[in-house]
Design a protein around this motif. Sequence first.
Motif, PDB file in Angstrom:
ATOM      1  N   ALA A 173       0.848  -1.204   0.000  1.00  0.00           N
ATOM      2  CA  ALA A 173       0.000   0.000   0.000  1.00  0.00           C
ATOM      3  C   ALA A 173       0.880   1.249   0.000  1.00  0.00           C
ATOM      4  N   VAL A 174       1.963   1.219   0.776  1.00  0.00           N
ATOM      5  CA  VAL A 174       2.879   2.363   0.809  1.00  0.00           C
ATOM      6  C   VAL A 174       3.500   2.567  -0.572  1.00  0.00           C
ATOM      7  N   LEU A 175       3.898   1.464  -1.229  1.00  0.00           N
ATOM      8  CA  LEU A 175       4.491   1.592  -2.567  1.00  0.00           C
ATOM      9  C   LEU A 175       3.493   2.192  -3.567  1.00  0.00           C
ATOM     10  N   VAL A 176       2.233   1.806  -3.435  1.00  0.00           N
ATOM     11  CA  VAL A 176       1.205   2.343  -4.341  1.00  0.00           C
ATOM     12  C   VAL A 176       1.042   3.850  -4.105  1.00  0.00           C
ATOM     13  N   LEU A 177       0.960   4.228  -2.840  1.00  0.00           N
ATOM     14  CA  LEU A 177       0.795   5.647  -2.534  1.00  0.00           C
ATOM     15  C   LEU A 177       2.023   6.443  -3.003  1.00  0.00           C
ATOM     16  N   GLN A 178       3.196   5.844  -2.803  1.00  0.00           N
ATOM     17  CA  GLN A 178       4.439   6.509  -3.245  1.00  0.00           C
ATOM     18  C   GLN A 178       4.427   6.708  -4.759  1.00  0.00           C
ATOM     19  N   LYS A 179       4.022   5.666  -5.474  1.00  0.00           N
ATOM     20  CA  LYS A 179       4.035   5.748  -6.935  1.00  0.00           C
ATOM     21  C   LYS A 179       3.045   6.805  -7.418  1.00  0.00           C
ATOM     22  N   ILE A 180       1.867   6.852  -6.786  1.00  0.00           N
ATOM     23  CA  ILE A 180       0.881   7.843  -7.221  1.00  0.00           C
ATOM     24  C   ILE A 180       1.353   9.253  -6.889  1.00  0.00           C
ATOM     25  N   LYS A 181       1.965   9.412  -5.743  1.00  0.00           N
ATOM     26  CA  LYS A 181       2.514  10.718  -5.365  1.00  0.00           C
ATOM     27  C   LYS A 181       3.556  11.162  -6.400  1.00  0.00           C
ATOM     28  N   GLN A 182       4.436  10.206  -6.780  1.00  0.00           N
ATOM     29  CA  GLN A 182       5.456  10.504  -7.785  1.00  0.00           C
ATOM     30  C   GLN A 182       4.830  10.959  -9.092  1.00  0.00           C
ATOM     31  N   ILE A 183       3.793  10.234  -9.531  1.00  0.00           N
ATOM     32  CA  ILE A 183       3.161  10.566 -10.815  1.00  0.00           C
ATOM     33  C   ILE A 183       2.487  11.940 -10.734  1.00  0.00           C
ATOM     34  N   LEU A 184       1.886  12.238  -9.590  1.00  0.00           N
ATOM     35  CA  LEU A 184       1.276  13.567  -9.411  1.00  0.00           C
ATOM     36  C   LEU A 184       2.324  14.664  -9.538  1.00  0.00           C
ATOM     37  N   GLU A 185       3.502  14.412  -8.952  1.00  0.00           N
ATOM     38  CA  GLU A 185       4.570  15.418  -9.023  1.00  0.00           C
ATOM     39  C   GLU A 185       5.155  15.526 -10.424  1.00  0.00           C
ATOM     40  N   TYR A 186       5.440  14.396 -11.035  1.00  0.00           N
ATOM     41  CA  TYR A 186       6.057  14.408 -12.360  1.00  0.00           C
ATOM     42  C   TYR A 186       5.157  15.076 -13.394  1.00  0.00           C
ATOM     43  N   THR A 187       3.837  14.854 -13.279  1.00  0.00           N
ATOM     44  CA  THR A 187       2.924  15.446 -14.251  1.00  0.00           C
ATOM     45  C   THR A 187       2.589  16.892 -13.908  1.00  0.00           C
ATOM     46  N   GLY A 188       2.947  17.317 -12.697  1.00  0.00           N
ATOM     47  CA  GLY A 188       2.648  18.689 -12.282  1.00  0.00           C
ATOM     48  C   GLY A 188       1.171  18.907 -11.962  1.00  0.00           C
ATOM     49  N   VAL A 189       0.417  17.817 -11.866  1.00  0.00           N
ATOM     50  CA  VAL A 189      -1.019  17.908 -11.649  1.00  0.00           C
ATOM     51  C   VAL A 189      -1.344  18.380 -10.229  1.00  0.00           C
ATOM     52  N   SER A 190      -0.477  18.000  -9.283  1.00  0.00           N
ATOM     53  CA  SER A 190      -0.703  18.381  -7.887  1.00  0.00           C
ATOM     54  C   SER A 190       0.646  18.539  -7.202  1.00  0.00           C
ATOM     55  N   ASN A 191       0.667  19.397  -6.172  1.00  0.00           N
ATOM     56  CA  ASN A 191       1.907  19.489  -5.394  1.00  0.00           C
ATOM     57  C   ASN A 191       2.091  18.247  -4.539  1.00  0.00           C
ATOM     58  N   ALA A 192       1.006  17.524  -4.331  1.00  0.00           N
ATOM     59  CA  ALA A 192       1.046  16.222  -3.653  1.00  0.00           C
ATOM     60  C   ALA A 192       1.860  16.255  -2.364  1.00  0.00           C
ATOM     61  N   ASN A 193       1.701  17.320  -1.622  1.00  0.00           N
ATOM     62  CA  ASN A 193       2.439  17.435  -0.368  1.00  0.00           C
ATOM     63  C   ASN A 193       1.554  16.952   0.777  1.00  0.00           C
ATOM     64  N   MET A 194       1.917  15.821   1.359  1.00  0.00           N
ATOM     65  CA  MET A 194       1.051  15.230   2.380  1.00  0.00           C
ATOM     66  C   MET A 194       1.052  16.053   3.664  1.00  0.00           C
ATOM     67  N   GLU A 195       2.184  16.684   3.955  1.00  0.00           N
ATOM     68  CA  GLU A 195       2.254  17.499   5.174  1.00  0.00           C
ATOM     69  C   GLU A 195       1.318  18.703   5.096  1.00  0.00           C
ATOM     70  N   ASN A 196       1.209  19.292   3.886  1.00  0.00           N
ATOM     71  CA  ASN A 196       0.331  20.453   3.728  1.00  0.00           C
ATOM     72  C   ASN A 196      -1.116  20.058   3.510  1.00  0.00           C
ATOM     73  N   GLY A 197      -1.381  18.764   3.503  1.00  0.00           N
ATOM     74  CA  GLY A 197      -2.756  18.301   3.348  1.00  0.00           C
ATOM     75  C   GLY A 197      -3.259  18.334   1.917  1.00  0.00           C
ATOM     76  N   ASN A 198      -2.379  18.619   0.912  1.00  0.00           N
ATOM     77  CA  ASN A 198      -2.948  18.575  -0.438  1.00  0.00           C
ATOM     78  C   ASN A 198      -2.879  17.193  -1.072  1.00  0.00           C
ATOM     79  N   MET A 199      -2.580  16.204  -0.238  1.00  0.00           N
ATOM     80  CA  MET A 199      -2.769  14.814  -0.650  1.00  0.00           C
ATOM     81  C   MET A 199      -3.035  14.015   0.617  1.00  0.00           C
ATOM     82  N   ARG A 200      -4.079  13.178   0.604  1.00  0.00           N
ATOM     83  CA  ARG A 200      -4.322  12.310   1.754  1.00  0.00           C
ATOM     84  C   ARG A 200      -4.979  11.028   1.270  1.00  0.00           C
ATOM     85  N   CYS A 201      -5.013  10.057   2.139  1.00  0.00           N
ATOM     86  CA  CYS A 201      -5.356   8.723   1.676  1.00  0.00           C
ATOM     87  C   CYS A 201      -6.296   8.032   2.656  1.00  0.00           C
ATOM     88  N   ASP A 202      -7.301   7.323   2.116  1.00  0.00           N
ATOM     89  CA  ASP A 202      -8.135   6.454   2.939  1.00  0.00           C
ATOM     90  C   ASP A 202      -7.731   5.017   2.601  1.00  0.00           C
TER      91      ASP A 202
END
Length: 484
Positions: A173-202
């Motif tokens: 699950a961590v690897l999946v979240l990491q990969k999606i975070k990476q793709i969000l950053e690489y595509t520039g679609v989201s800042n995907a910063n979990m500390e700032n709350g602009n990405m979170r996971c259920d």
Amino acid sequence: MSKYFPVIGLEIHCQLATETKLFCDCKVEVNTLANKNVCEGCLGMPGALPVPNKKAVEYAIRLGLALNCEIDSKAMWARKNYFYPDLPSGYQVTQIGLIPELDHPIAKKGWIEIELDDGKTKRVGITRIHMEEDAGKLVHDLSPEGSHFDANRCGTPLCEIVTEPDIRSPQEAVLVLQKIKQILEYTGVSNANMENGNMRCDGNISIRPSEDAPFGVRSEIKNLNSFSNLEKALETEILYQSIALDAKQPLEQCTKRYDVVKNKTVVIRSKEDALDYKYFPEPNTARLITDPKCIEEIRNTLPELPDARRKRFIDSFDITAYDAHVLTIEKEVSEWFDEAATKCKNPKILANWIISELLREVKDLDGGLSSVKMTPIDLANLVNLIEDKTISGKIAKTVFAEMLETGKTPDTIIQEKGLVQISDPVAIEAMVREVIAANQVQFEEFKSGKASIKGFFVGQIMRASGGKANPGIVNQILDKIAKE
Ligand code: ADP
Ligand code: MG
Ligand code: ZN
């Protein structure tokens, strides 16, 4: 370890990196005056009409394509009705899948790949990606008047990514979240910063007695805001469900939260209290019709994605799979390495310097890699100077520290400090003979075969040369003189 087999699916919310909100022109801005960026639309006043943000739609499509999804060129908006003090309109505009006629999220049926410890890759399905608007924020600042409401976040564009229940352990699950975070950053679609709350996971999780048994009853753990919390929450929940099943207690589908301090998952609501949102098609916005040509244009302008970059690093720079993995986790680091490696005679050694020296230093810096004074080209040149034997690896460490501190080029530092490695055999022989003359007794022992004393001489000579003598040549000359 539990004797049960977990089944996990994730729901990941991310804030799209647009300048304005999803249905109005208000600015998306954090840390500003409360209720500064609001209008009739995002405050939900009757009569205000929403206009979908083109950039947000483009980002959602870009994300869908990067996650290998089919894009629905006739996506549909739905209204999700509920009352909450942070939601002035009393409903959220979203794209849902519960009612078949309304099931037109912007993207569906995709997949990503994760790399497992045994070197194999595993595919995890992406069920759907839908767009929606965020709610405002209640500020519980303990003021005597009570809590405050800040509507700045109302109408901020979000994407929710739902995965298939293909994940089989908290680590996956961590690897999946990491990969999606990476793709969000690489595509520039989201800042995907979990500390700032602009990405979170259920995290949705159930367990079963064997790998081919039907899925068990799941619980959904809400709002996990770091990789470690995701992993710990899932592990805790596996334990909880295992104990229940061992005791033959039936599990109930429920929504939970994770209490970090107590390391416990706590029920927020059970299935019986599931809210009825009375979904219906959003009457104020038409379907989101996208010209297939636009979709192809977005596909053609997708940047190099993390998997492709990792493979390219392995192929063109001949670095290990592990190094390539570490160097591509963050887009910024991968770009830094890429720039340096093209100018470097030994990208493998360069990778070592970045991973074991530079990234360790950067960890403690606020601004991350971009706040480092050293440029990629300068580090490439430092490695080149070691390769050319202009300086030793040991001196390189001193130069590296100075580069970090001052931002000077390695050449400047070496010139200023006179650190060029001494490889001239004549000069080195003179130094060796001097040290021998001062240590006659030990030298006789060395000559008579006591090899262990050689280290003493090498050390003395290195010290006499201020660390600049080429150790290889020092060794050769010592051996030569011993045979005289
Ligand atoms: P909901 O709106 O109820 O949260 P969604 O369809 O949005 O439902 O999300 C369901 C999530 O739960 C998906 O990530 C899916 O993979 C996962 N899931 C479904 N069934 C199970 C199960 N039995 N065990 C674990 N995860 C599951
Ligand atoms: Mg859900
Ligand atoms: Zn607005």
